[in-house]
Design a protein around this motif. Structure first.
Motif, mmCIF file in Angstrom:
data_model
loop_
_atom_site.group_PDB
_atom_site.id
_atom_site.type_symbol
_atom_site.label_atom_id
_atom_site.label_comp_id
_atom_site.label_asym_id
_atom_site.label_seq_id
_atom_site.Cartn_x
_atom_site.Cartn_y
_atom_site.Cartn_z
ATOM 1 N N TRP A 223 0.796 -1.213 0.000
ATOM 2 C CA TRP A 223 0.000 0.000 0.000
ATOM 3 C C TRP A 223 0.837 1.275 0.000
ATOM 4 N N THR A 224 1.992 1.267 0.675
ATOM 5 C CA THR A 224 2.836 2.462 0.682
ATOM 6 C C THR A 224 3.292 2.809 -0.729
ATOM 7 N N ASN A 225 3.788 1.819 -1.466
ATOM 8 C CA ASN A 225 4.184 2.038 -2.858
ATOM 9 C C ASN A 225 2.995 2.435 -3.710
ATOM 10 N N ALA A 226 1.861 1.776 -3.474
ATOM 11 C CA ALA A 226 0.671 2.061 -4.280
ATOM 12 C C ALA A 226 0.217 3.505 -4.110
ATOM 13 N N GLN A 227 0.303 4.032 -2.900
ATOM 14 C CA GLN A 227 -0.166 5.400 -2.658
ATOM 15 C C GLN A 227 0.615 6.427 -3.463
ATOM 16 N N TRP A 228 1.945 6.341 -3.410
ATOM 17 C CA TRP A 228 2.704 7.367 -4.133
ATOM 18 C C TRP A 228 2.630 7.160 -5.642
#
Length: 277
Positions: A223-228
């Motif tokens: 999710w962290t990668n997906a957000q940015w």
């Protein structure tokens, strides 16, 4: 299913609008989806990007130079593309894939203009190949069958009478035929342009939706990668559409020119043999 129906209706009812608007709305998310699936998803090889980087940077540099009015010629673009494939082979250390790359490289360097044209058409098929490899068969096979049936209907002429070639904000058929079907007369020029419109739409559907989602884009661990990446896709799309408000045809052309590298990037990953479910 909804996405496939939209692609089918748009291809037949408004192929020129499809070719104008699809890159503007889905172009940036598509490249970001590419990068996620090929390099950032959990089972992908992040190290591979460093092996492909010299050729990819050369491709981008050549396209930036072209945008500034300095053309190096199609040979050097194909040479940079071959560098991408060579980087993939060196990473994968496979004699068999190296031989396959050599078979692609020789005609690409001898007939660079023709190679660039057919790479443009063929790279739409690559997305379907990734779909069949990375997704469970029950998910990938219906899209692949839809793609094959659509291409079959277009190239056999079964859909000739169903197509509307109305101009899209000044984007006309004749200009597209010169770039996508040079030297071909009717009915093949129309069929080749239509097949590209259809193939590009399926290509975007694969890389923007099916492949990222099915390879864990929205999983908790990603999710962290997906957000940015989502923020980058949104900002890039808004910027592209804002620029296109003044001259959509020029912005579309500029975008497609600058992202030429992504087709070679996909082939470089295949040459490396690093694609894993």
């Amino acid at each position: 299913v909804g996405g496939l129906l939209i692609v089918a209706v748009a291809t037949l009812g408004a192929p020129l609008w499809l070719m104008l608007l699809a890159p503007l709305f889905f172009g940036v998310p598509h490249v970001i989806g590419d990068i996620w699936v090929l390099f950032l998803r959990p089972s992908a090889s992040r190290a591979l990007i460093f092996w492909l980087a010299p050729g990819l940077l050369a491709l981008v540099g050549l396209r930036v130079a072209l945008a500034l009015g300095h053309s190096a010629g199609s040979f050097w673009e194909q040479f940079a593309g071959v560098l991408v494939l060579a980087g993939g082979v060196l990473y994968g250390r496979s004699l068999l894939r190296g031989a396959g790359v050599a078979l692609l490289a020789v005609p690409a360097l001898i007939w660079p203009s023709q190679a660039a044209l057919w790479l443009g058409h063929a790279h739409n098929v690559v997305a379907v190949g990734f779909l069949l490899w990375l997704l469970p068969l029950r998910q990938g096979l219906p899209v692949a069958l839809f793609f094959m049936l659509g291409m079959g209907g277009i190239l056999t002429g079964a859909l000739d009478a169903q197509v509307s070639w109305d101009s899209a904000a000044g984007l006309g058929f004749s200009g597209l035929a010169k770039s996508l079907a040079p030297g071909f007369s009717e009915p093949w020029s129309s069929r080749l342009v239509l097949s590209f419109a259809f193939g590009q739409a399926v290509h975007y559907l694969c890389w923007v939706g099916l492949l990222p989602v099915s390879t864990g884009f929205f999983e908790r661990s990603s999710w962290t990668n997906a957000q940015w990446l989502l923020r980058l896709a949104l900002l890039g799309t808004l910027g592209l559409c804002a620029a296109a408000a003044a001259d959509p045809i020029a912005v579309r052309s500029g975008y497609l020119s600058l992202v030429l590298f992504h087709g070679w990037m996909e082939l470089g990953v295949l040459a490396a043999g690093s694609v894993r479910r």
